[in-house]
Write an enzyme that holds these catalytic residues in place. Structure first.
Site, PDB file in Angstrom:
ATOM      1  N   ARG A  73      14.914 -58.062  27.666  1.00 11.47           N
ATOM      2  CA  ARG A  73      16.070 -58.245  28.543  1.00 11.47           C
ATOM      3  C   ARG A  73      15.597 -58.484  29.968  1.00 11.47           C
ATOM      4  NH1 ARG A  73      15.220 -54.104  31.477  1.00 11.47           N
ATOM      5  NH2 ARG A  73      14.541 -52.129  30.574  1.00 11.47           N
ATOM      6  N   GLY A  75      15.356 -57.512  34.026  1.00  8.99           N
ATOM      7  CA  GLY A  75      15.182 -56.256  34.738  1.00  8.99           C
ATOM      8  C   GLY A  75      13.797 -55.678  34.588  1.00  8.99           C
ATOM      9  N   TYR A  77      11.667 -51.494  34.450  1.00 13.46           N
ATOM     10  CA  TYR A  77      11.617 -50.342  33.561  1.00 13.46           C
ATOM     11  C   TYR A  77      12.907 -49.529  33.639  1.00 13.46           C
ATOM     12  CZ  TYR A  77       6.591 -50.841  32.767  1.00 13.46           C
ATOM     13  OH  TYR A  77       5.345 -51.315  32.399  1.00 13.46           O
ATOM     14  N   ALA A 144      22.984 -48.446  34.246  1.00 17.25           N
ATOM     15  CA  ALA A 144      22.114 -49.613  34.332  1.00 17.25           C
ATOM     16  C   ALA A 144      22.686 -50.755  33.493  1.00 17.25           C
ATOM     17  CB  ALA A 144      20.702 -49.264  33.861  1.00 17.25           C
ATOM     18  N   GLY A 146      21.410 -54.426  31.722  1.00 15.68           N
ATOM     19  CA  GLY A 146      20.299 -55.304  31.371  1.00 15.68           C
ATOM     20  C   GLY A 146      20.732 -56.195  30.218  1.00 15.68           C
ATOM     21  N   GLY A 157      22.850 -54.750  27.065  1.00 17.56           N
ATOM     22  CA  GLY A 157      24.143 -54.402  27.648  1.00 17.56           C
ATOM     23  C   GLY A 157      24.039 -53.391  28.767  1.00 17.56           C
ATOM     24  N   PHE A 158      24.509 -52.140  28.518  1.00 18.32           N
ATOM     25  CA  PHE A 158      24.558 -51.147  29.589  1.00 18.32           C
ATOM     26  C   PHE A 158      24.111 -49.783  29.087  1.00 18.32           C
ATOM     27  CE2 PHE A 158      28.823 -51.122  27.639  1.00 18.32           C
ATOM     28  CZ  PHE A 158      28.974 -49.774  27.328  1.00 18.32           C
ATOM     29  N   SER A 159      23.729 -48.933  30.020  1.00 17.39           N
ATOM     30  CA  SER A 159      23.493 -47.515  29.730  1.00 17.39           C
ATOM     31  C   SER A 159      24.166 -46.713  30.835  1.00 17.39           C
ATOM     32  CB  SER A 159      22.004 -47.198  29.656  1.00 17.39           C
ATOM     33  OG  SER A 159      21.358 -47.474  30.888  1.00 17.39           O
ATOM     34  N   CYS A 175      14.279 -49.094  37.448  1.00 21.17           N
ATOM     35  CA  CYS A 175      14.744 -50.419  37.863  1.00 21.17           C
ATOM     36  C   CYS A 175      14.022 -50.925  39.103  1.00 21.17           C
ATOM     37  CB  CYS A 175      16.258 -50.408  38.096  1.00 21.17           C
ATOM     38  SG  CYS A 175      17.192 -49.914  36.639  1.00 21.17           S
TER      39      CYS A 175
END
Length: 228
Positions: A73, A75, A77, A144, A146, A157-159, A175
């Site tokens: 993805r 981005g 880390y 986040a 990514g 997607g997202f976290s 990031c």
């Protein structure tokens, strides 16, 4: 199989190892591209892991105390682990809107809207992808983003940090932004169970999808500001 607005809505009952999740995503994206399977939104949790985006700088991997995997993805880390809600979103933008910037904008807005259901005010920050809030007067990252888009099908997607051990982020420069801390709903005094957050995502799903309708990108690019 649960579906919402014509999209398969899958909630993992146990923690999914990152390599297994990545392989599942890759297979599903290929099936969507071939027209063999429909779109999927997959909500889950990983065992502790660090993932490296395509811009990851090895110098930002400070203490690899957990397994490290390349993610593919965008981005740098990031950390995933217990207490964090992951949303892997596999949508066909060819039948929605062929606009990656709009998609990322809509994904950010979806998480912002879901967190607002619990009284957590979050916002976008100029030049910094992700979901931000204020913790003790300072800007801190609570979520986040990514993504990767292959032949107009999205993956990753997202976290969102509901209640992870924030010390686990200490093995990386999250990031690539050492000047900003990470925070969580729990650190902000909000006890949010994964099922409750999933319900908030489901409730705000229609607004997210509306931003991806043909003709929506112009409005999507008007990046509404959220108070920092």
């Amino acid at each position: 199989m649960d579906t919402k607005h014509g999209i398969e809505w899958r909630v993992a009952e146990s923690r999914i190892p990152y390599p297994e999740a990545l392989a599942t995503m890759q297979a599903r994206v290929a099936a969507i591209q071939e027209g063999a399977r429909g779109e999927l939104i997959w909500l889950l949790e990983h065992p502790p892991v660090y993932t490296a985006g395509t811009s990851a700088d090895p110098a930002e991997l400070i203490d690899p105390r957990f397994p490290v995997y390349p993610a593919g993805r965008g981005g740098r880390y990031t950390y995933h682990g217990p207490g964090q809600r992951i949303g892997y979103v596999m949508l066909d933008l060819a039948r929605r809107t062929k606009d990656v910037r709009c998609y990322v904008h809509a994904l950010e807005a979806w998480v912002i809207d879901a967190l607002a259901q619990f009284g957590i005010q979050t916002f976008r920050a100029e030049g910094r992808i992700g979901i931000w809030t204020r913790d003790g007067g300072s800007e801190a990252k609570i979520g986040a983003i990514g993504v990767r888009v292959k032949r107009w099908v999205t993956m990753h997607g997202f976290s969102v940090n509901l209640s992870p051990d924030l010390a686990d982020f200490g093995g990386i420069v999250p990031c690539g932004l050492p000047e900003f801390p990470v925070t969580s709903a729990a650190a902000l005094g909000k006890d949010i169970a994964p099922a409750a957050f999933d319900a908030a995502l489901a409730a705000t799903l229609p607004a997210f999808l509306a931003k991806l309708e043909p003709g929506a990108p112009a409005a999507c690019h008007n990046r509404d500001k959220f108070p920092g």
